[in-house]
Scaffold this motif. Structure first.
Motif, PDB file in Angstrom:
ATOM      1  N   UNK A 141       0.832  -1.203   0.000  1.00 56.84           N
ATOM      2  CA  UNK A 141       0.000   0.000   0.000  1.00 56.84           C
ATOM      3  C   UNK A 141       0.870   1.258   0.000  1.00 56.84           C
ATOM      4  N   UNK A 142       2.085   1.150   0.553  1.00 53.94           N
ATOM      5  CA  UNK A 142       2.996   2.298   0.552  1.00 53.94           C
ATOM      6  C   UNK A 142       3.366   2.695  -0.881  1.00 53.94           C
ATOM      7  N   UNK A 143       3.507   1.706  -1.761  1.00 53.53           N
ATOM      8  CA  UNK A 143       3.781   2.006  -3.171  1.00 53.53           C
ATOM      9  C   UNK A 143       2.552   2.587  -3.860  1.00 53.53           C
ATOM     10  N   UNK A 144       1.377   2.139  -3.449  1.00 52.44           N
ATOM     11  CA  UNK A 144       0.140   2.697  -4.003  1.00 52.44           C
ATOM     12  C   UNK A 144       0.049   4.182  -3.699  1.00 52.44           C
ATOM     13  N   UNK A 145       0.410   4.553  -2.471  1.00 53.09           N
ATOM     14  CA  UNK A 145       0.400   5.965  -2.109  1.00 53.09           C
ATOM     15  C   UNK A 145       1.471   6.751  -2.866  1.00 53.09           C
ATOM     16  N   UNK A 146       2.621   6.124  -3.123  1.00 48.67           N
ATOM     17  CA  UNK A 146       3.678   6.807  -3.867  1.00 48.67           C
ATOM     18  C   UNK A 146       3.251   7.067  -5.312  1.00 48.67           C
ATOM     19  N   UNK A 147       2.625   6.069  -5.948  1.00 48.48           N
ATOM     20  CA  UNK A 147       2.152   6.221  -7.326  1.00 48.48           C
ATOM     21  C   UNK A 147       1.080   7.298  -7.404  1.00 48.48           C
ATOM     22  N   UNK A 148       0.105   7.240  -6.503  1.00 52.80           N
ATOM     23  CA  UNK A 148      -0.960   8.240  -6.490  1.00 52.80           C
ATOM     24  C   UNK A 148      -0.415   9.624  -6.180  1.00 52.80           C
ATOM     25  N   UNK A 149       0.571   9.695  -5.297  1.00 48.03           N
ATOM     26  CA  UNK A 149       1.170  10.973  -4.943  1.00 48.03           C
ATOM     27  C   UNK A 149       1.869  11.623  -6.116  1.00 48.03           C
ATOM     28  N   UNK A 150       2.581  10.807  -6.911  1.00 50.59           N
ATOM     29  CA  UNK A 150       3.247  11.337  -8.097  1.00 50.59           C
ATOM     30  C   UNK A 150       2.226  11.868  -9.098  1.00 50.59           C
ATOM     31  N   UNK A 151       1.165  11.097  -9.307  1.00 51.84           N
ATOM     32  CA  UNK A 151       0.114  11.531 -10.229  1.00 51.84           C
ATOM     33  C   UNK A 151      -0.546  12.819  -9.741  1.00 51.84           C
ATOM     34  N   UNK A 152      -0.801  12.900  -8.432  1.00 49.12           N
ATOM     35  CA  UNK A 152      -1.409  14.102  -7.867  1.00 49.12           C
ATOM     36  C   UNK A 152      -0.501  15.309  -8.022  1.00 49.12           C
ATOM     37  N   UNK A 153       0.803  15.100  -7.825  1.00 50.56           N
ATOM     38  CA  UNK A 153       1.750  16.207  -7.932  1.00 50.56           C
ATOM     39  C   UNK A 153       1.810  16.747  -9.362  1.00 50.56           C
ATOM     40  N   UNK A 154       1.720  15.859 -10.340  1.00 50.59           N
ATOM     41  CA  UNK A 154       1.673  16.307 -11.731  1.00 50.59           C
ATOM     42  C   UNK A 154       0.437  17.159 -11.988  1.00 50.59           C
ATOM     43  N   UNK A 155      -0.694  16.744 -11.408  1.00 52.11           N
ATOM     44  CA  UNK A 155      -1.923  17.522 -11.555  1.00 52.11           C
ATOM     45  C   UNK A 155      -1.822  18.860 -10.832  1.00 52.11           C
ATOM     46  N   UNK A 156      -1.106  18.867  -9.705  1.00 53.43           N
ATOM     47  CA  UNK A 156      -0.916  20.111  -8.953  1.00 53.43           C
ATOM     48  C   UNK A 156      -0.207  21.155  -9.810  1.00 53.43           C
ATOM     49  N   UNK A 157       0.785  20.731 -10.581  1.00 51.77           N
ATOM     50  CA  UNK A 157       1.484  21.661 -11.466  1.00 51.77           C
ATOM     51  C   UNK A 157       0.502  22.333 -12.428  1.00 51.77           C
ATOM     52  N   UNK A 158      -0.386  21.521 -13.022  1.00 56.43           N
ATOM     53  CA  UNK A 158      -1.351  22.061 -13.986  1.00 56.43           C
ATOM     54  C   UNK A 158      -2.303  23.043 -13.308  1.00 56.43           C
ATOM     55  N   UNK A 159      -2.817  22.672 -12.142  1.00 56.09           N
ATOM     56  CA  UNK A 159      -3.740  23.542 -11.411  1.00 56.09           C
ATOM     57  C   UNK A 159      -3.074  24.860 -11.041  1.00 56.09           C
ATOM     58  N   UNK A 160      -1.821  24.793 -10.642  1.00 54.55           N
ATOM     59  CA  UNK A 160      -1.142  25.998 -10.160  1.00 54.55           C
ATOM     60  C   UNK A 160      -1.000  27.045 -11.256  1.00 54.55           C
ATOM     61  N   UNK A 161      -0.587  26.609 -12.444  1.00 54.39           N
ATOM     62  CA  UNK A 161      -0.440  27.578 -13.532  1.00 54.39           C
ATOM     63  C   UNK A 161      -1.770  28.253 -13.852  1.00 54.39           C
ATOM     64  N   UNK A 162      -2.835  27.478 -13.929  1.00 57.58           N
ATOM     65  CA  UNK A 162      -4.149  28.045 -14.221  1.00 57.58           C
ATOM     66  C   UNK A 162      -4.614  28.999 -13.122  1.00 57.58           C
ATOM     67  N   UNK A 163      -4.459  28.572 -11.869  1.00 54.51           N
ATOM     68  CA  UNK A 163      -4.971  29.372 -10.756  1.00 54.51           C
ATOM     69  C   UNK A 163      -4.233  30.694 -10.608  1.00 54.51           C
ATOM     70  N   UNK A 164      -2.942  30.704 -10.927  1.00 52.66           N
ATOM     71  CA  UNK A 164      -2.172  31.952 -10.867  1.00 52.66           C
ATOM     72  C   UNK A 164      -2.605  32.897 -11.985  1.00 52.66           C
TER      73      UNK A 164
END
Length: 619
Positions: A141-164
């Protein structure tokens, strides 16, 4: 070629109650705009009102004849809305007038960091980890969280540019409406509303499970079983309804008040989480980690798709941009800083749990409380339970803030009745929008089990994040009336290859494909599509803060989100399809006509007159 076709967002913030003309000024241009809009602005109207005009002010709903006339034009209107894109000026200025009162600029980077922490931590780590450890992933499950975390972080980049660039309450809805068009934005809006209802309901049920476990070692202790109801819907949860109503009530009283309550509680929660990790490693046994992959790699990715719920909430920070004092500085700090920290914390918490308890003995509903009881620390069980309750409570508070603002912008665009867009003059909050999400989530929480809720929620969230990555690529590579048709065709082909190869890999994985050749083919196609896109000229650069390594980061985000969607079970697809079908029926019958009327105010009079004629003929 670099195109900057709109002004810095901070300059677009003007008082809503101004009766004068609005002037937008930049160092190079000066544009004067009349405050003419399809709906006359009346800032002094009474807030508590419930007339038909408030719910359906559009000409298509003026009377029965007008509505019949609108329905007869559905194909034409649908075609128009399918390809129509909004503008930054419309989202930042014109639509805000529908709220009649402004939201208050009261948030700083400190508020945003803790809003991110309070919204994310507690929304899934305490409610989903036990379920997925026991059923799908085991110690991995620790790897599941790592995979999801990486995917979430990529989405965070996209959200940040738009929100700024576009600091508005609509979040992903507004971003998609500007870049991908009205129809795609509706699909996103429908998923956003589904996410709001399902996410809040899931938190409410998790809260009641933990509270029941503190009283008696039975998470269903306070629920009422109805044998005649279907499995998954037969345990009524009145406590979940009560806690949801209380949390949303607090959120309605004011943004700054809710933020202060959140960061004070979150700092306390951070201390307890540190305690959980330290004690977990001290009392844990490495033997409990064997076997590490009891359900294989497939189980890791199935769990990753569901525990992605644990990372949702970061979009709430982007969604608070309209109430942020300095979006260009505060949003990147709040989003990227908090999400990087949270990913590490989640992996450590998941590892601590699986070291304390064998995965076959992990409690599905209240994993951490029962784990501490199992190692003889009964007092720690109550501490962890209280921390979990506090974390889930702050998640409900911040979720209420963010989702109501999503709903507000959707209502401003008239995709749902604009009555829900009204902002209260004293509190500066959208009370009606908050009530909408509160009532629906309470109904869901009363009947629906946690496993049913989480799979639907993950599908909606992943699809929105995938669309956000697509929107970012469109924003960088396509500008209306500027991009050459030949370049546009090449960009669309590359985008099609990236999406198609990602779907292909997800299908192969979901069908248990064992060979590596087909995976290699889909990977090579993804690489070819992304490389081809990288060779194309960018048509627009970010104004203040931008995603690095475009198109590689958003392209990877598309691939990972689609792959995680493919890892969900068939039931999640069926539920998602049914919900989307219902939403599309609503769009064809109501949404397309309301948005068409607002986009074409010059056609309002003829529609009303023709409707009156039809009504007279019927009479």
């Amino acid at each position: 070629m670099t195109i900057s076709d709109s002004e810095y967002p901070q300059q677009l913030r003007i008082p809503l109650n101004s009766s004068k003309k609005s002037t937008i000024t930049t160092p190079s241009t000066s544009t004067t705009m009349d405050d003419n809009s399809p709906k006359t602005q009346q800032p002094h109207k009474q807030y508590w009102r419930f007339s038909k005009q408030d719910f359906f002010p559009e000409p298509s709903f003026h009377n029965l004849g007008s509505y019949k006339n609108a329905l007869s034009q559905t194909p034409t209107r649908l075609k128009n809305r399918l390809f129509c894109r909004s503008s930054e000026t419309s989202e930042l200025i014109e639509l805000k007038k529908e709220s009649e009162n402004e939201m208050k600029l009261c948030l700083t980077w400190w508020d945003l960091i803790w809003l991110g922490f309070g919204s994310v931590v507690g929304s899934g780590i305490f409610s989903i980890t036990g379920q997925e450890t026991r059923i799908d992933a085991g110690p991995a499950i620790v790897l599941s969280y790592a995979v999801s975390g990486l995917s979430a972080l990529l989405s965070v980049f996209c959200y940040t540019e738009f929100a700024v660039d576009i600091p508005i309450a609509g979040g992903s809805f507004s971003f998609l409406r500007i870049e991908l068009g009205d129809f795609v934005a509706f699909i996103a809006a429908a998923n956003i509303l589904l996410e709001a209802m399902v996410g809040a309901a899931g938190l409410g049920r998790s809260w009641s499970s933990y509270f029941a476990s503190l009283i008696k070692n039975n998470p269903d202790f306070l629920r009422i079983k109805i044998d005649s109801f279907a499995e998954g819907f037969n345990l009524l949860d009145p406590l979940a309804v009560v806690i949801l109503a209380l949390a949303n009530g607090v959120a309605m009283t004011g943004t700054k008040r809710t933020s202060v309550l959140n960061w004070v509680s979150s700092i306390v929660s951070a201390g307890v989480i540190l305690f959980i990790i330290i004690v977990g490693f001290i009392h844990g046994k490495t033997s409990n980690l064997v076997p590490f992959f009891p359900f294989g790699a497939g189980g890791v990715f199935r769990a990753a798709a569901v525990v992605y719920w644990s990372y949702t909430g970061f979009d709430m920070v982007a969604n608070m941009a309209e109430e942020t004092k300095k979006p260009s500085r505060d949003i990147p700090l709040g989003l990227l800083g908090s999400m990087s920290m949270i990913t590490v914390v989640y992996c450590l918490m998941a590892l601590a749990l699986t070291m304390m308890v064998k995965y076959t003995e992990v409690d599905v509903n209240a994993a951490y409380s029962v784990a501490f009881e199992g190692i003889g620390m009964n007092w720690a069980k109550y501490l962890v339970g209280i921390c979990a309750l506090k974390g889930m409570t702050t998640s409900m508070l911040v979720g209420s803030l963010g989702q109501s603002r999503y709903t507000t912008q959707i209502a401003r665009a008239h995709m749902i009745p604009p009555w829900f867009a009204l902002v209260h003059p004293k509190t500066g909050t959208p009370i009606y929008a908050t009530l909408l999400t509160t009532i629906t989530s309470c109904i869901l929480a009363l009947f629906t089990s946690l496993d049913v809720l989480s799979s639907v929620f993950s599908f909606s969230t992943l699809s929105i994040f995938m669309l956000m990555a697509v929107a970012l690529l469109v924003r960088r590579y396509y500008v209306t009336d500027v991009t050459l048709k030949y370049d546009l065709a090449k960009f669309l082909l590359c985008l099609f290859i990236v999406i198609g190869s990602s779907i292909g890999a997800a299908v192969l994985w979901s069908t248990d494909e064992k060979g590596w050749v087909r995976y290699a083919v889909t990977g090579a196609l993804w690489l070819f599509g992304t490389s081809g896109m990288a060779l194309l000229p960018k048509q627009r650069l970010p104004k203040v803060w931008g995603v690095p390594l475009v198109p590689w980061v958003p392209s990877l985000s598309i691939g990972m989100n689609i792959f995680l969607i493919g890892s969900l079970g068939k039931a999640a697809f069926y539920r998602f399809i049914i919900c989307s079908a219902v939403m599309l029926i609503y769009y064809v019958l109501v949404g397309v006509h309301a948005t068409y009327d607002i986009a074409h105010p010059d056609k309002q009079k003829p529609v009303i007159e023709e409707g009156k004629e039809r009504s007279n003929q019927v009479l």
